[in-house]
Enzyme design. Structure first.
Site, PDB file in Angstrom:
ATOM      1  CB  CYS A  94      71.185  20.726 111.248  1.00  0.00           C
ATOM      2  SG  CYS A  94      72.405  22.195 111.032  1.00  0.00           S
ATOM      3  NE  ARG A 128      79.155  26.978 112.425  1.00  0.00           N
ATOM      4  CZ  ARG A 128      78.857  26.146 111.682  1.00  0.00           C
ATOM      5  NH1 ARG A 128      79.654  26.101 110.405  1.00  0.00           N
ATOM      6  NH2 ARG A 128      78.062  24.999 111.636  1.00  0.00           N
ATOM      7  CG  HIS A 194      71.605  20.174 116.408  1.00  0.00           C
ATOM      8  ND1 HIS A 194      71.959  19.198 115.595  1.00  0.00           N
ATOM      9  CD2 HIS A 194      72.102  21.266 115.583  1.00  0.00           C
ATOM     10  CE1 HIS A 194      72.460  19.508 114.267  1.00  0.00           C
ATOM     11  NE2 HIS A 194      72.440  20.791 114.485  1.00  0.00           N
TER      12      HIS A 194
HETATM   13  N1  GLN Z   1      77.379  21.969 107.705  1.00  0.00           N
HETATM   14  C1  GLN Z   1      76.084  22.604 107.776  1.00  0.00           C
HETATM   15  C2  GLN Z   1      76.034  24.010 108.330  1.00  0.00           C
HETATM   16  O1  GLN Z   1      77.130  24.290 108.885  1.00  0.00           O
HETATM   17  C3  GLN Z   1      75.195  21.738 108.926  1.00  0.00           C
HETATM   18  C4  GLN Z   1      75.781  21.833 110.184  1.00  0.00           C
HETATM   19  C5  GLN Z   1      74.881  21.136 111.218  1.00  0.00           C
HETATM   20  O2  GLN Z   1      74.440  20.020 110.915  1.00  0.00           O
HETATM   21  N2  GLN Z   1      74.943  21.627 112.627  1.00  0.00           N
HETATM   22  O3  GLN Z   1      75.181  24.742 107.712  1.00  0.00           O
END
Ligand code: GLN
Length: 255
Positions: A94, A128, A194
């Site tokens: 990520c 998101r 993840h």
């Molecule tokens: N900050 C990044 C995003 O929101 C990565 C987030 C993450 O590693 N889960 O895209």
């Protein structure tokens, strides 16, 4: 054989159990008869990355990414790139994956420059992308499934030099639009998954370990382990992904 695993920024980049990937690599390496050693590498450290057998970096939110960007580029970038060119396997999750591409542009417009190891660029979106993911990957030569969890605002787009790690069957993956998930360059893998990823996808852990051993010993193949428990964890993660799609009766046929 000693197997030296570099854990990049373990104190800063660790979201949703990403550290579990290092535990899985360490444990499976032992089961394969190797002698794993985990070396934490953080701000200010500049080791010789070609001495490592495997490199791992977990995810982080924009704030954590901002904390490490300059250090990653200046103290570590050339060394990491040289190691990957020399065939060292690497797994980046990520926020780490984003910083190994050309850049990550936050929703506020700040541009965090990346290493350009993967030919990808990432632009944050207004929403998101969150939820369980089911993807299919042919990385190991045969079609295998990956289960994981994603939570990112970044939309990652592959350039002509990038090969996706897989395609999403359920979930957003790289950008929620083109069906791709992650990227592969030589033995380096970037992914949004993840979870932790490797305990639930043991074939991917062994893919990385196998590449690491092959680099040192040529032609040596890892034996198959009894993955009955890991496969149960893999299957148990699938219904979440199926629910995200809204039903998913047919999905379980993939396992
Ligand atoms: N900050 C990044 C995003 O929101 C990565 C987030 C993450 O590693 N889960 O895209």
């Amino acid at each position: 054989m000693r197997l030296v695993i570099c854990h990049l920024y373990p104190d800063i980049m660790n979201l949703y159990g990403d550290r579990g990937n290092v535990i899985a690599l360490d444990r499976r390496a032992r089961w394969h008869g190797l002698e794993p050693v985990v070396v934490p590498v953080s701000l200010g450290d500049a080791p010789d990355f070609e001495k490592f057998d495997l490199i791992f970096m977990g995810g982080g939110q924009d704030r954590e990414q901002g904390l490490i960007t300059a250090d990653l580029l200046q103290a570590k970038g050339p060394g990491i790139k040289a190691a990957v060119e020399a065939g060292v396997p690497l797994l980046a999750i990520c926020g780490a994956y984003q910083l190994l591409g050309h850049y990550y542009r936050t929703f506020a417009g700040e541009v965090l420059p990346g290493l350009g190891l993967f030919d990808v660029r990432t632009e944050a979106g207004p929403t998101r992308i969150i939820g369980d993911v089911l993807a299919e990957s042919k990385l190991s030569g045969e079609s295998r499934t990956l289960v994981g969890f994603e939570n990112h605002s970044g939309r990652t787009f592959l350039g002509p030099g990038a090969v996706p790690l897989g395609r999403v069957l359920v979930g957003g993956g790289n950008n929620g639009r083109d069906g791709t998930e992650g990227a592969v360059y030589r033995n380096a893998l970037g992914t949004y998954l993840h979870g932790s990823l490797l305990p639930k996808n043991p074939w991917l852990a062994d893919y990385l370990l196998g590449r690491a051993v092959e680099r040192r010993r040529g032609g040596v193949r890892l034996a198959r382990l009894d993955d009955a428990l890991e496969d149960m964890a893999h299957r148990a993660a699938a219904p979440g992904a199926a629910r995200r799609r809204g039903g998913g009766g047919g999905l379980l046929g993939f396992f």
